[in-house]
Structures are given as structure tokens and as C-alpha cells.
Design a protein around this motif. Structure first.
Motif, PDB file in Angstrom:
ATOM      1  N   ASP A  65      -2.708 -11.227  -6.299  1.00 25.07           N
ATOM      2  CA  ASP A  65      -4.149 -11.064  -6.269  1.00 25.07           C
ATOM      3  C   ASP A  65      -4.519  -9.997  -7.293  1.00 25.07           C
ATOM      4  N   THR A  66      -5.094 -10.444  -8.432  1.00 23.55           N
ATOM      5  CA  THR A  66      -5.374  -9.500  -9.524  1.00 23.55           C
ATOM      6  C   THR A  66      -6.427  -8.472  -9.135  1.00 23.55           C
ATOM      7  N   ALA A  67      -7.220  -8.803  -8.107  1.00 22.49           N
ATOM      8  CA  ALA A  67      -8.256  -7.876  -7.663  1.00 22.49           C
ATOM      9  C   ALA A  67      -7.786  -7.018  -6.490  1.00 22.49           C
ATOM     10  N   TRP A  68      -6.499  -7.104  -6.164  1.00 23.50           N
ATOM     11  CA  TRP A  68      -6.003  -6.380  -4.996  1.00 23.50           C
ATOM     12  C   TRP A  68      -6.254  -4.882  -5.130  1.00 23.50           C
ATOM     13  N   PRO A  69      -6.771  -4.243  -4.071  1.00 24.20           N
ATOM     14  CA  PRO A  69      -7.156  -4.821  -2.786  1.00 24.20           C
ATOM     15  C   PRO A  69      -8.614  -5.276  -2.769  1.00 24.20           C
ATOM     16  N   ALA A  70      -8.825  -6.535  -2.440  1.00 28.03           N
ATOM     17  CA  ALA A  70     -10.166  -7.097  -2.399  1.00 28.03           C
ATOM     18  C   ALA A  70     -10.702  -7.170  -0.978  1.00 28.03           C
ATOM     19  N   LYS A  71      -9.896  -6.730  -0.009  1.00 24.42           N
ATOM     20  CA  LYS A  71     -10.314  -6.730   1.395  1.00 24.42           C
ATOM     21  C   LYS A  71      -9.540  -5.623   2.112  1.00 24.42           C
ATOM     22  N   ALA A 114      -3.901   6.882   5.290  1.00 22.71           N
ATOM     23  CA  ALA A 114      -4.964   5.874   5.357  1.00 22.71           C
ATOM     24  C   ALA A 114      -6.321   6.489   5.014  1.00 22.71           C
ATOM     25  N   ASN A 115      -6.604   7.651   5.566  1.00 20.87           N
ATOM     26  CA  ASN A 115      -7.889   8.306   5.299  1.00 20.87           C
ATOM     27  C   ASN A 115      -8.024   8.715   3.842  1.00 20.87           C
ATOM     28  N   GLN A 116      -6.927   9.218   3.261  1.00 17.60           N
ATOM     29  CA  GLN A 116      -6.971   9.647   1.872  1.00 17.60           C
ATOM     30  C   GLN A 116      -7.203   8.465   0.931  1.00 17.60           C
ATOM     31  N   LEU A 117      -6.525   7.341   1.187  1.00 14.00           N
ATOM     32  CA  LEU A 117      -6.717   6.159   0.349  1.00 14.00           C
ATOM     33  C   LEU A 117      -8.129   5.598   0.493  1.00 14.00           C
ATOM     34  N   THR A 118      -8.649   5.665   1.709  1.00 12.56           N
ATOM     35  CA  THR A 118      -9.996   5.154   1.948  1.00 12.56           C
ATOM     36  C   THR A 118     -11.042   6.031   1.265  1.00 12.56           C
ATOM     37  N   GLN A 119     -10.862   7.348   1.343  1.00  8.32           N
ATOM     38  CA  GLN A 119     -11.860   8.257   0.788  1.00  8.32           C
ATOM     39  C   GLN A 119     -11.747   8.428  -0.717  1.00  8.32           C
ATOM     40  N   LYS A 125     -11.016   4.676  -2.583  1.00 16.95           N
ATOM     41  CA  LYS A 125     -12.073   3.731  -2.207  1.00 16.95           C
ATOM     42  C   LYS A 125     -11.501   2.392  -1.740  1.00 16.95           C
ATOM     43  N   TRP A 126     -10.268   2.419  -1.217  1.00 15.54           N
ATOM     44  CA  TRP A 126      -9.709   1.252  -0.546  1.00 15.54           C
ATOM     45  C   TRP A 126     -10.071   1.359   0.938  1.00 15.54           C
ATOM     46  N   THR A 127     -10.070   0.221   1.612  1.00 20.77           N
ATOM     47  CA  THR A 127     -10.277   0.245   3.059  1.00 20.77           C
ATOM     48  C   THR A 127      -8.936   0.031   3.735  1.00 20.77           C
ATOM     49  N   VAL A 128      -8.376   1.102   4.284  1.00 24.26           N
ATOM     50  CA  VAL A 128      -7.075   1.046   4.935  1.00 24.26           C
ATOM     51  C   VAL A 128      -7.288   1.301   6.427  1.00 24.26           C
ATOM     52  N   VAL A 129      -6.903   0.325   7.246  1.00 30.78           N
ATOM     53  CA  VAL A 129      -7.172   0.378   8.681  1.00 30.78           C
ATOM     54  C   VAL A 129      -5.877   0.638   9.454  1.00 30.78           C
ATOM     55  N   PRO A 130      -5.717   1.809  10.074  1.00 30.78           N
ATOM     56  CA  PRO A 130      -4.519   2.074  10.888  1.00 30.78           C
ATOM     57  C   PRO A 130      -4.544   1.214  12.152  1.00 30.78           C
ATOM     58  N   ASP A 131      -3.371   0.708  12.536  1.00 32.68           N
ATOM     59  CA  ASP A 131      -3.269  -0.169  13.712  1.00 32.68           C
ATOM     60  C   ASP A 131      -1.994   0.153  14.473  1.00 32.68           C
ATOM     61  N   ASN A 132      -2.118   0.812  15.621  1.00 27.62           N
ATOM     62  CA  ASN A 132      -0.950   1.180  16.423  1.00 27.62           C
ATOM     63  C   ASN A 132      -0.358  -0.033  17.123  1.00 27.62           C
ATOM     64  N   ARG A 163       5.244  -8.008  -7.133  1.00 29.18           N
ATOM     65  CA  ARG A 163       5.623  -6.748  -7.753  1.00 29.18           C
ATOM     66  C   ARG A 163       4.400  -5.964  -8.236  1.00 29.18           C
ATOM     67  N   GLU A 164       3.387  -6.670  -8.758  1.00 30.03           N
ATOM     68  CA  GLU A 164       2.190  -5.989  -9.245  1.00 30.03           C
ATOM     69  C   GLU A 164       1.505  -5.209  -8.118  1.00 30.03           C
ATOM     70  N   VAL A 165       1.487  -5.795  -6.933  1.00 26.29           N
ATOM     71  CA  VAL A 165       0.859  -5.141  -5.787  1.00 26.29           C
ATOM     72  C   VAL A 165       1.689  -3.934  -5.344  1.00 26.29           C
ATOM     73  N   VAL A 166       3.008  -4.106  -5.265  1.00 31.50           N
ATOM     74  CA  VAL A 166       3.892  -3.013  -4.869  1.00 31.50           C
ATOM     75  C   VAL A 166       3.749  -1.835  -5.829  1.00 31.50           C
ATOM     76  N   ASP A 167       3.747  -2.123  -7.124  1.00 28.39           N
ATOM     77  CA  ASP A 167       3.633  -1.064  -8.128  1.00 28.39           C
ATOM     78  C   ASP A 167       2.286  -0.340  -8.033  1.00 28.39           C
ATOM     79  N   LYS A 168       1.218  -1.116  -7.839  1.00 26.52           N
ATOM     80  CA  LYS A 168      -0.123  -0.523  -7.757  1.00 26.52           C
ATOM     81  C   LYS A 168      -0.241   0.355  -6.516  1.00 26.52           C
ATOM     82  N   LEU A 169       0.297  -0.116  -5.409  1.00 25.13           N
ATOM     83  CA  LEU A 169       0.254   0.644  -4.162  1.00 25.13           C
ATOM     84  C   LEU A 169       1.078   1.917  -4.274  1.00 25.13           C
TER      85      LEU A 169
END
Length: 323
Positions: A23-29, A51-56, A59-66, A262-268
Motif C-alpha cells: 500500500d503506497t499510501a500506508w498508513p491510509a487507515k 502508540a500515542n507518540q506515533l499518533t501525535q 499523525k498516524w492513527t495507532v490504536v492499542p488493543d489489549n 518490505r516497504e511497509v516494514v522499512d517505513k514503520l
């Protein structure tokens, strides 16, 4: 019309056999970050910081889920089965990735084959603590009491088969004592019982116990790592207490399902490392009792593979198993 229909069918056929592209636009959701332990423990605290740091900041939306259970293996297994799109991640650690596969007969995943080690987040010593009003002032007190009445001293842990559990068993063997293990479903429940005096000791990661130590509700007796904790420099190591063969710590890192592009892993990996290097994140991680340490994606993958082989030997020599 017929030619157009054939052309459309041919195009659809080509699309069906074409390889899945990143997904070239990752993260798009929104990205789900699975936390394989209950709220309040070290894994939960560090996961939410990231998660909070990436979101703030990113500007990604990272949702923690226990998704707790079975020493963290349930949450790991859920991400192993997830689609490799980069939208399903997990905060794994030594416990559930390199120790659990050798302890749990039902755990079948291999972290080097079924997951991609994206980036190391932090590592932390493990510590032995007692209630603030405990008669145990240091490790020598614990050992003396345990030798007087073998099996009478109860210690709580976040669960069977965790690195924390094994650290306590390794210490017990080194000291020649017998302690009674009381496993809980996560660090928070164990800590509440320790504060209430329902168990004599608790073994936990530094981030899990830090707040209660600072609040004066728990007393830190020793850390199980080779060196003292930066956050609690006055707490001695077990080596300094006479047990040099005990050197156990744990690490935390982000993982994705195998075959994630790999593109997603590297970007993350690049973005998380960028955020971890900021003074604000370094301070926040230290405040929680953990030690930040930047690694390349390859360095982290090599660490996971090395520890996976190392802990196979440790677990086999201990004879420990968990159903």
C-alpha cells in the motif's frame, strides 16, 4: 461489445494473478497495535507510549488493543494469523516470543519465520519487590527466611512461563531455596496482591512496579540484570547480593505478520526509531523504568533469533513446562 467484454475479463484475470503490492499510501487507515497483556503492566505502558507518540507526532492513527492470556501467547498468535498488510502489529517481548515456544506445548509459532521483527523499543531489568511493610529489607533476608521454612514464601508473577517467572526460578536455584510461585493474569493483579500483603514478594519488570515503588507502597530488593537500573540506581543487582550467575532482563519490540511488504516494514521501523530518538520519548521511557535502545531492523531480528536459540537451552535445562 464482445471484444470489450473479453478485454475486461482478460484484465480481471491478470489482476487476479498479479502479486499483492504494498500500500503506497500506508498508513491510509488506523493501525491496530496488539498488547498481549492486560492494562497496567510494562508491555501495556510502553505500547501506549509508542502508540500515542506515533499518533501525535507522525499523525498516524495507532490504536492499542489489549489481548491478554496464556503468558502473552494469545495476542502474539492473533497477529501471526493476521493479514500481512501492516495494519495489524503486536508489541512482543522475550517472554512470549523466545521463551514461550519452548515452554508451552500448544505454542507452535517461530518468531523468526512467522513474524517480522520490525524495531526494538526498549529493554528493562526484572526486579524483586516486597510490600512496604514487609520484614524483608534485602535479598539476604529473603534467602534466610526461605531456608528456615522452604516453600513458605509466596511470590507473585504476571504468569506462568514468562521471563519474569523464570528469572525467579533461576534465582531460587542459584540461592538453593524453594519459593512458592503464585501466577497471575498480568502484572497489575500481582502487584495489587503484593501491596495488600497477600503474597510476600512480587517479581516484575521495572516499568510495572516503578509507580508503586515511588509511591512507597512497594520496596525494591534487587534487580536480576547484570547492571543496575538507570531509573532505580540505588537498588542492587542480584550479582552484588552474591548471585553472579543470575543475569536476566527482557526486551520489547514491534512485530508484524510474516510477508508484510518490505516497504511497509522499512517505513514503520524508520518512523518508530525516529520517535524513539526524541528527547521526549527517551525521558518518558526512562521515567517508566525502561532503557531505550535504538537498533536497525536487522540488528533486532538477529537479537530475536539469537535469544530464541539461547532460551531453548535455558528452558530445557530448567525442566520447566506449561500446559
Amino acid at each position: 461489445m464482445k471484444k470489450a467484454l473479453l478485454a475486461l475479463l482478460a484484465a480481471c484475470g491478470m489482476a487476479a494473478i498479479a502479486p499483492v503490492q504494498a500500500d503506497t499510501a500506508w498508513p491510509a487507515k488506523p493501525i491496530r497495535l496488539v498488547i498481549p497483556f492486560p492494562p497496567g503492566g510494562g508491555t501495556d505502558i510502553l505500547s501506549r507510549l509508542v502508540a500515542n507518540q506515533l499518533t501525535q507526532s507522525a499523525k498516524w492513527t495507532v490504536v492499542p488493543d489489549n489481548r491478554p492470556g496464556a503468558g502473552g501467547t494469545i495476542g502474539i498468535a492473533e497477529v501471526v494469523r493476521a493479514a500481512p498488510t501492516g495494519y495489524e502489529l503486536v508489541m512482543g517481548q522475550k517472554d512470549n516470543l523466545v521463551v514461550a515456544p519452548w515452554l508451552y506445548k500448544t505454542v507452535k509459532y517461530d518468531p523468526s519465520k512467522d513474524l517480522v521483527a520490525v524495531t526494538h523499543v526498549a529493554y528493562t531489568p526484572i526486579m524483586i519487590v516486597a510490600p512496604a511493610n514487609s520484614p524483608f529489607k534485602n535479598i539476604a533476608d529473603v534467602v534466610a527466611a526461605a531456608k528456615r521454612a522452604p516453600g513458605s514464601i509466596k511470590y507473585g508473577s504476571p504468569g506462568n512461563g514468562t521471563t519474569i517467572h523464570l528469572a525467579a526460578e533461576i534465582f531460587s536455584q542459584a540461592a538453593g531455596i524453594k519459593l512458592l510461585h503464585v501466577p497471575y493474569k498480568g502484572s497489575n493483579a500481582a502487584m495489587m496482591d503484593a501491596i495488600a500483603g497477600n503474597v510476600d514478594l512480587m517479581v516484575a519488570s521495572v516499568p510495572s512496579a516503578m509507580a508503586q515503588i515511588k509511591a512507597g507502597k512497594l520496596r525494591a530488593l534487587a534487580v536480576t540484570s547484570a547492571t543496575r537500573s538507570t531509573s532505580l540506581p540505588d537498588v542492587p543487582t542480584l550479582a552484588e547480593s552474591g548471585y553472579k550467575q543470575v543475569d536476566v532482563s527482557t526486551w520489547y519490540g514491534i512485530f508484524a505478520p510474516a510477508k508484510t511488504p518490505r516497504e511497509v516494514v522499512d517505513k514503520l521501523a524508520a518512523e518508530v526509531n525516529k520517535q524513539l530518538a526524541t528527547p521526549a520519548m527517551i525521558q518518558a521511557i526512562h521515567e517508566q523504568g525502561a532503557e531505550p535502545k535504538l537498533m536497525s531492523q536487522k540488528q533486532f531480528a538477529d537479537l530475536v533469533q539469537s535469544d530464541y536459540k539461547k532460551w531453548k537451552t535455558i528452558v530445557q535445562e530448567s525442566g520447566a513446562t506449561v500446559e
